[in-house]
Scaffold this motif. Structure first.
Motif, short mmCIF file in Angstrom:
data_model
loop_
_atom_site.label_atom_id
_atom_site.label_comp_id
_atom_site.label_asym_id
_atom_site.label_seq_id
_atom_site.Cartn_x
_atom_site.Cartn_y
_atom_site.Cartn_z
N ALA A 202 0.83 -1.18 -0.14
CA ALA A 202 -0.07 0.01 0.00
C ALA A 202 0.84 1.33 0.07
O ALA A 202 0.64 2.09 -0.67
CB ALA A 202 -0.87 0.00 1.19
N GLU A 203 2.03 1.32 0.85
CA GLU A 203 2.95 2.53 0.71
C GLU A 203 3.51 2.54 -0.63
O GLU A 203 3.72 3.84 -1.01
CB GLU A 203 3.79 2.37 1.90
CG GLU A 203 3.34 2.28 3.43
CD GLU A 203 4.49 2.12 4.49
OE1 GLU A 203 4.84 3.18 4.96
OE2 GLU A 203 4.91 0.80 4.52
N LEU A 204 4.06 1.47 -1.06
CA LEU A 204 4.64 1.56 -2.44
C LEU A 204 3.50 2.04 -3.55
O LEU A 204 4.11 3.00 -4.28
CB LEU A 204 5.15 0.24 -2.95
CG LEU A 204 5.82 0.10 -4.30
CD1 LEU A 204 6.84 1.09 -4.15
CD2 LEU A 204 6.15 -1.22 -4.60
N ALA A 205 2.22 1.69 -3.31
CA ALA A 205 1.31 2.04 -4.43
C ALA A 205 1.04 3.77 -4.28
O ALA A 205 1.18 4.21 -5.10
CB ALA A 205 0.03 1.37 -4.09
N ARG A 206 1.04 4.01 -3.10
CA ARG A 206 0.77 5.52 -2.77
C ARG A 206 2.01 6.41 -3.05
O ARG A 206 1.90 7.59 -3.60
CB ARG A 206 0.67 5.73 -1.14
CG ARG A 206 -0.66 5.60 -0.74
CD ARG A 206 -1.05 6.17 0.38
NE ARG A 206 -0.16 5.44 1.60
CZ ARG A 206 -0.67 4.38 2.29
NH1 ARG A 206 -1.86 3.73 2.04
NH2 ARG A 206 0.12 3.85 3.16
N THR B 109 -2.64 -2.53 -9.31
CA THR B 109 -1.62 -2.55 -10.40
C THR B 109 -0.51 -3.57 -9.92
O THR B 109 0.30 -4.33 -10.54
CB THR B 109 -1.19 -1.26 -10.64
OG1 THR B 109 -2.47 -0.70 -11.32
CG2 THR B 109 -0.27 -1.17 -11.88
N ILE B 110 0.02 -3.24 -8.58
CA ILE B 110 1.37 -4.19 -8.15
C ILE B 110 0.64 -5.66 -8.31
O ILE B 110 1.52 -6.60 -8.61
CB ILE B 110 1.57 -3.61 -6.82
CG1 ILE B 110 2.03 -2.16 -6.73
CG2 ILE B 110 2.62 -4.63 -6.26
CD1 ILE B 110 2.26 -1.54 -5.36
N TYR B 111 -0.38 -5.87 -7.53
CA TYR B 111 -0.70 -7.31 -7.74
C TYR B 111 -0.95 -8.19 -9.19
O TYR B 111 -0.49 -8.99 -9.18
CB TYR B 111 -1.99 -7.52 -6.86
CG TYR B 111 -1.95 -7.35 -5.48
CD1 TYR B 111 -1.59 -8.37 -4.77
CD2 TYR B 111 -2.14 -6.28 -4.76
CE1 TYR B 111 -1.41 -8.33 -3.25
CE2 TYR B 111 -2.28 -6.16 -3.33
CZ TYR B 111 -1.84 -7.11 -2.62
OH TYR B 111 -1.61 -6.84 -1.30
#
Length: 67
Positions: free
Chosen positions: A20-24, A32-34
């Protein structure tokens, strides 16, 4: 060298940040990461430059991924 989501996932785990932190930080949805991990897809040039700002020590001066 192409940059895949699996490599970014390894960097994320080493850094101790959540998905979540990376996505933010990247300005993308967490899904998108998943999806990238599920398909082991390569990062587009724009996302590669975003990852360079998030993980600057993983890139050399020319913007290539360090081994």
């Amino acid at each position: 060298m192409s940059l895949n989501w699996d490599v970014v996932e390894k960097w994320r785990e080493e850094s101790g940040i959540s998905k979540a932190e990376l996505a933010r930080a990247a300005g993308i949805p967490e899904s998108t990461i998943y999806a990238g991990l599920r398909k082991n897809s390569r990062l587009q040039p724009s996302m590669r430059s975003v990852m360079r700002t998030i993980f600057p020590r993983k890139f050399d001066d020319r913007g290539e991924v360090r081994s």
